[in-house]
Write a protein that holds these residues in place. Structure first.
Motif, PDB file in Angstrom:
ATOM      1  N   ASN A  46      31.100  44.290  40.123  1.00  0.00           N
ATOM      2  CA  ASN A  46      31.641  43.265  39.159  1.00  0.00           C
ATOM      3  C   ASN A  46      33.255  43.590  39.307  1.00  0.00           C
ATOM      4  O   ASN A  46      33.888  43.855  38.419  1.00  0.00           O
ATOM      5  CB  ASN A  46      31.387  43.865  37.671  1.00  0.00           C
ATOM      6  CG  ASN A  46      31.234  45.294  37.363  1.00  0.00           C
ATOM      7  OD1 ASN A  46      31.775  46.173  38.038  1.00  0.00           O
ATOM      8  ND2 ASN A  46      31.139  45.455  36.050  1.00  0.00           N
ATOM      9  N   LEU A  47      33.447  43.525  40.681  1.00  0.00           N
ATOM     10  CA  LEU A  47      34.828  43.475  41.051  1.00  0.00           C
ATOM     11  C   LEU A  47      35.623  42.240  40.644  1.00  0.00           C
ATOM     12  O   LEU A  47      34.988  40.960  40.676  1.00  0.00           O
ATOM     13  CB  LEU A  47      35.084  43.844  42.575  1.00  0.00           C
ATOM     14  CG  LEU A  47      34.407  42.857  43.574  1.00  0.00           C
ATOM     15  CD1 LEU A  47      35.016  43.332  44.980  1.00  0.00           C
ATOM     16  CD2 LEU A  47      33.108  42.615  43.619  1.00  0.00           C
ATOM     17  N   PRO A  48      36.781  42.040  40.777  1.00  0.00           N
ATOM     18  CA  PRO A  48      37.693  40.886  40.259  1.00  0.00           C
ATOM     19  C   PRO A  48      38.030  40.075  41.579  1.00  0.00           C
ATOM     20  O   PRO A  48      38.211  40.653  42.635  1.00  0.00           O
ATOM     21  CB  PRO A  48      39.004  41.386  39.765  1.00  0.00           C
ATOM     22  CG  PRO A  48      39.028  42.766  40.318  1.00  0.00           C
ATOM     23  CD  PRO A  48      37.696  43.507  40.419  1.00  0.00           C
ATOM     24  N   PRO A  49      37.767  38.827  41.735  1.00  0.00           N
ATOM     25  CA  PRO A  49      38.321  38.122  43.050  1.00  0.00           C
ATOM     26  C   PRO A  49      39.493  38.236  43.474  1.00  0.00           C
ATOM     27  O   PRO A  49      39.737  37.855  44.739  1.00  0.00           O
ATOM     28  CB  PRO A  49      37.787  36.723  42.751  1.00  0.00           C
ATOM     29  CG  PRO A  49      37.765  36.658  41.009  1.00  0.00           C
ATOM     30  CD  PRO A  49      37.576  37.995  40.889  1.00  0.00           C
ATOM     31  N   PHE A  50      40.686  38.628  42.573  1.00  0.00           N
ATOM     32  CA  PHE A  50      42.069  38.495  42.872  1.00  0.00           C
ATOM     33  C   PHE A  50      42.569  39.287  42.105  1.00  0.00           C
ATOM     34  O   PHE A  50      42.330  39.875  41.040  1.00  0.00           O
ATOM     35  CB  PHE A  50      42.427  37.080  42.905  1.00  0.00           C
ATOM     36  CG  PHE A  50      42.490  36.500  41.483  1.00  0.00           C
ATOM     37  CD1 PHE A  50      43.718  36.936  40.633  1.00  0.00           C
ATOM     38  CD2 PHE A  50      41.467  35.506  41.068  1.00  0.00           C
ATOM     39  CE1 PHE A  50      43.684  35.999  39.419  1.00  0.00           C
ATOM     40  CE2 PHE A  50      41.614  35.015  39.709  1.00  0.00           C
ATOM     41  CZ  PHE A  50      42.644  35.420  38.918  1.00  0.00           C
TER      42      PHE A  50
END
Length: 319
Positions: A100-104
Motif C-alpha cells: 500500500n505504497l503512495p504513488p507520489f
C-alpha cells in the motif's frame, strides 16, 4: 519546476475521484503509466477493475487533470519542495516493498540512500516526561549509530524524537499528514524547517491539502513503509502509534516495543507474545536488527524482477 509527462499522467490518474492510489502505485511501477492511461491493467483485483473502469470513464478530462498536476508541482517547487513518484529511481526502496505504497511524494529537503537504514520513533501526543526522555534518548543513540530517525512531526513523542535527532547532528525524516505547503501542528513550523535542512519533510498528499481524519492513518502507513522498523516509546491501546505497530507487522517490518511500554500496556505485551514484536531495552537491540542500504536495494531489485517475470508470464497466457 518541470515534471515529466509520465509524472503528470500518474498524478492526473490520482485526481480521478474513487481511483485507488495504492493500486495505481503498484501498477505504475510494474509497466509504467502508458497502459494505465488507456485503462489497461495486469492486476486482477476488484480495486484494479474498478479503477480501470473509472479511468476509461474519465478519458476526456485526463489532459486537463494532467495540467492540474503540473500546477500542483509548480506550487510545491515554489515553496522549496520537489516531486518523487514510483516511476522515479530515487523513490525510497524501503517504501517500494509494501503493498500500500503512495504513488507520489512531495519532499522538502533530501532523501539520501543512507536513509534506507532508518527507524521510525513514534508514540503518543500526550506523552509523559519519562516518555519524552526515552524518545529523545532513543533518537540520539540511533543517530550516533548512523541510523536515520523517522517520525510524524506530531506533538509529544514525535517532536522529542525529531528534536533529539537534530541536536545529535543526525538525519531525520518527518512524514506528515498534510500537504507539503501546510504544517500541523502550527507550532512545529520552525522544527519542520530545521528537519528539511538536516533531512526531509515528506508528504503523500496534494500540496495544499489540510489534515483530515483519513490523512493521518495514511501517513502512518507511509511512515511504517519508509522505515525498516518502528520503535514505539509510549502509546495507549487507541493510539496511532499502536496502529503503526500493527501496520509495520503487516508490512513485514520490525516492531520494537520498549520494556517500559510492554510492562504498562497489555496490548504491547500481546504484540510481543503473539505477533512477533520485539521487546527492547537498549538501542543496540534495535540497531543489530537492521539491514544495510545495499541489502535493501538488493531486495527491491529482486521484487522488481519477480514482478516483471509474473507480468510477462501473464502477458504470454493472455496472448
Amino acid at each position: 519546476m518541470r515534471i515529466t509527462d509520465e509524472q503528470a499522467q500518474l498524478l492526473a490518474l490520482c485526481r480521478i475521484k474513487g481511483a485507488s492510489w495504492y493500486f495505481l502505485a503498484r501498477e505504475a511501477q510494474r509497466l509504467g503509466v502508458d497502459p494505465l492511461w488507456r485503462g489497461e491493467t495486469t492486476e486482477l483485483s476488484p480495486e484494479a477493475a474498478a479503477t480501470a473502469q473509472l479511468i476509461k470513464e474519465h478519458t476526456n478530462v485526463l489532459d486537463q487533470l494532467a495540467e492540474h498536476a503540473r500546477q500542483d508541482a509548480q506550487r510545491a517547487f515554489d515553496a522549496g519542495a520537489h516531486l518523487i513518484t514510483v516511476l522515479d529511481q530515487d523513490y525510497p526502496a524501503t517504501l517500494r516493498l509494501i503493498f500500500n505504497l503512495p504513488p507520489f511524494l512531495f519532499v522538502k529537503g533530501t532523501l539520501d540512500s543512507d536513509d534506507l537504514r532508518s527507524v521510525a520513533v513514534v508514540g503518543t501526543r500526550q506523552a509523559s516526561s519519562d516518555g519524552l526522555r526515552r524518545a529523545a534518548r532513543m533518537s540520539r543513540l540511533l543517530c550516533e549509530n548512523k541510523v536515520t530517525v523517522v517520525s510524524g512531526l506530531a506533538r509529544g513523542i514525535d517532536t522529542a524524537a525529531h528534536t533529539a535527532a537534530l541536536e545529535a547532528g543526525g538525519r531525520t525524516i518527518a512524514v506528515v499528514g498534510t500537504g507539503i505547503l501546510r504544517c500541523y501542528p502550527a507550532e512545529n513550523r520552525a522544527l519542520a524547517g530545521q528537519i528539511a535542512e538536516q533531512g526531509a519533510v515528506v508528504s503523500q498528499f496534494w500540496p495544499d491539502a489540510s489534515g483530515a481524519t483519513y490523512t493521518f492513518p495514511r501517513r502512518n502507513v507511509t511512515m511504517s513503509g519508509i522505515a525498516q522498523g518502528t520503535v514505539v516509546i509510549e502509546a495507549s491501546s487507541t493510539s496511532g502509534a499502536k496502529m503503526q505497530a500493527r501496520l509495520a507487522l503487516e508490512h513485514g517490518k520490525k516492531v520494537f516495543l520498549l520494556r517500559s511500554l510492554t510492562e504498562a500496556q497489555p496490548w504491547a505485551q500481546k504484540y510481543v507474545d503473539t505477533r512477533g514484536a520485539l521487546m527492547v531495552d537498549e538501542v543496540d537491540d534495535v540497531v543489530k536488527a537492521l539491514s544495510t542500504p545495499d541489502r535493501i536495494q538488493a531486495v527491491d531489485a529482486s521484487r522488481a524482477q519477480l514482478s516483471l517475470d509474473f507480468d510477462l508470464l501473464d502477458a504470454g497466457r493472455l496472448g
